[in-house]
Design an enzyme around this catalytic site. Structure first.
Site, PDB file in Angstrom:
ATOM      1  N   ASP A   1      10.598   8.482 -10.379  1.00  0.00           N
ATOM      2  CA  ASP A   1       9.779   8.106  -9.228  1.00  0.00           C
ATOM      3  C   ASP A   1       8.308   7.979  -9.640  1.00  0.00           C
ATOM      4  OD1 ASP A   1       9.458   7.995  -6.102  1.00  0.00           O
ATOM      5  OD2 ASP A   1       8.004   9.498  -6.761  1.00  0.00           O
TER       6      ASP A   1
ATOM      7  N   GLY B   1       2.129   6.698  -0.391  1.00  0.00           N
ATOM      8  CA  GLY B   1       2.543   6.969   0.983  1.00  0.00           C
ATOM      9  C   GLY B   1       1.365   6.742   1.916  1.00  0.00           C
TER      10      GLY B   1
ATOM     11  N   GLU C   1       0.813  -1.217   0.000  1.00  0.00           N
ATOM     12  CA  GLU C   1       0.000   0.000   0.000  1.00  0.00           C
ATOM     13  C   GLU C   1       0.844   1.263   0.000  1.00  0.00           C
ATOM     14  OE1 GLU C   1      -2.801   2.163  -0.679  1.00  0.00           O
ATOM     15  OE2 GLU C   1      -3.727   0.337   0.104  1.00  0.00           O
TER      16      GLU C   1
ATOM     17  N   GLY D   1      13.925  19.986   2.736  1.00  0.00           N
ATOM     18  CA  GLY D   1      13.959  18.536   2.903  1.00  0.00           C
ATOM     19  C   GLY D   1      12.992  17.786   2.013  1.00  0.00           C
TER      20      GLY D   1
ATOM     21  N   LYS E   1       5.596   4.524  -9.868  1.00  0.00           N
ATOM     22  CA  LYS E   1       4.278   4.511  -9.230  1.00  0.00           C
ATOM     23  C   LYS E   1       3.166   4.251 -10.233  1.00  0.00           C
ATOM     24  CE  LYS E   1       5.772   7.540  -5.480  1.00  0.00           C
ATOM     25  NZ  LYS E   1       5.693   8.911  -4.889  1.00  0.00           N
TER      26      LYS E   1
END
Length: 413
Positions: free
Chosen positions: A196, A129, A124, A182, A200
């Site tokens: 990335d 996230g 999941e 960050g 997904k």
């Protein structure tokens, strides 16, 4: 009692352990049994942590312990994560993971191994996230024929684009801010070049359409070439630019899949997803468009999804039949150049009026755009619908002095 192990104690791994201990009573109540973290695998030592005695550097200890029934893999990367997870499943231990690279590259194989050994492989956290998306797709939307998926799947790039759109910040300055806050790594290539997002959308497409979509079959383009000029032209058109991961089922059963910046109309539900938030649009034949929205990354949002999978695994007594897909043929995903889109094109040329006249001849019925301080030798417009191959053929007729500054697809959501 379910005894579990956690592979990795980085940002997500430490979040998993902390969240597990913080909410242990409610987690056990939902699992219907006692649960205990018995091992944490990491090459480092953490002598100051209250659970320092649970650390081990020996994977074989976890693999060969018959008490361990659930393992959370939160190491990231393909190796040794793949070798570890494969061995665990073959030894009859269920695995949950947040590792998008692992699932995108090896999902079909690992799901097959899990089924062979009557255990589960859950992931999941690998896409949204803390946003629930995998479970709703294979359970809540199971009655639908899913025809299309499109999403803003990377918080770093969405933050950068938000700053460019709303604060008129250049790409380089927005990236620097993302790194300072960050949100972006020192080496941001996986995010800003679209890799990335590619992983997904591969996972979502594989689950939605039942056949594994490999990252190397998916056209992938990042946001590094976008400028404030493009943002301004998008505003004149009536929308914004977003990095979109998209997969669609074609009438012949094949798929089109891609990751690319796209013009999105201002009234789209995806257009107003800003900052580090993610959004996934699922188009079903019964539900129409359903959008899932929230923080797509972060220590505790991701840990929340991992721990939820651990609870589900602890409750299960057999392999999930709905969370699965098969391997696929090499030609399963079609070349994006054969798929029709409208395109935003931006040119400049020393040929002035001569170039503009030729552009209008090559691209009749286009919508021409304007921006403040637009140079006399710069033109931007939206083409009629055509394939990428047809676009290339028309562009080849232009003079060598004519420079294509950018080309962006349009999407209708």
């Amino acid at each position: 009692m379910a005894k579990v192990a956690v592979l990795g104690h980085g940002v997500v791994g430490s979040g998993v352990v902390e969240l597990f201990h913080k909410n242990k009573d409610s987690i056990e109540a939902r699992a219907g049994q006692h649960m205990e973290v018995k091992y944490i695998l990491d090459i480092r030592d953490f002598p100051d942590l209250p659970y320092h005695d649970k650390f081990t550097k020996d994977f074989q200890l976890i693999l060969n312990d018959p008490e361990i029934t659930v393992v959370a893999e939160v190491m990231g990367g393909l190796s040794p994560a793949f070798e570890y997870v494969k061995s665990l499943l073959e030894h009859g231990k269920s695995v949950v993971t947040s590792n998008k690279e692992l699932v995108a590259e090896k999902g079909a194989l690992l799901l097959h191994i899990a089924k062979e050994h009557n255990v589960n492989f859950f992931f999941e956290a690998s896409v949204g996230g803390g946003i629930p998306i995998i479970r709703p797709m294979h359970q809540c939307l199971a009655a639908n024929e899913i025809t299309e998926i499109a999403g803003i799947l990377n918080g770093t790039t969405n933050f950068i684009l938000t700053k460019m759109i709303h604060d008129q910040m250049s790409f380089d300055d927005a990236l620097k801010m993302a790194q300072e806050l960050g949100y972006a790594e020192r080496n941001p290539a996986a995010d800003v070049e679209g890799r990335d997002t590619c992983r997904k959308i591969c996972i979502l497409a594989s689950l939605a359409f039942g056949s594994h979509v490999y990252p190397n079959t998916v056209y992938t383009e990042g946001i590094t070439n976008l400028t404030l000029e493009d943002v301004a032209y998008a505003e004149d058109w009536g929308g914004v630019i977003k990095l979109i991961g998209r997969a669609k089922k074609l009438p012949d059963g094949k798929l089109t899949a891609g990751v690319f910046p796209a013009f999105i109309g201002e009234h789209s539900q995806l257009a107003n997803i800003d900052d580090v938030f993610n959004g996934v649009l699922i188009r079903g034949d019964a539900t129409g468009d359903v959008v899932f929205y929230g923080r797509g990354a972060g220590k505790f949002p991701t840990a929340s999804a991992v721990v939820a999978d651990m609870i589900d695994v602890a409750k299960a007594n057999t392999t999930s039949k709905s969370l699965s897909w098969e391997d696929s043929a090499e030609n399963h995903v079609v070349d994006i150049q054969t798929v029709p889109f409208s395109f935003y094109l931006r040119f400049c040329s020393e040929r002035g009026d001569e170039c503009e006249a030729q552009l209008r001849e090559l691209f009749p019925d286009s919508t021409w755009l304007a921006r403040k301080k637009q140079p006399e030798n710069e033109w931007a417009f939206i083409t009629p619908v055509m394939t990428g191959l047809e676009l290339q053929e028309r562009l080849a007729r232009l003079d060598e002095a004519d420079q294509l500054l950018n080309r962006i697809r349009l999407l209708d959501y």
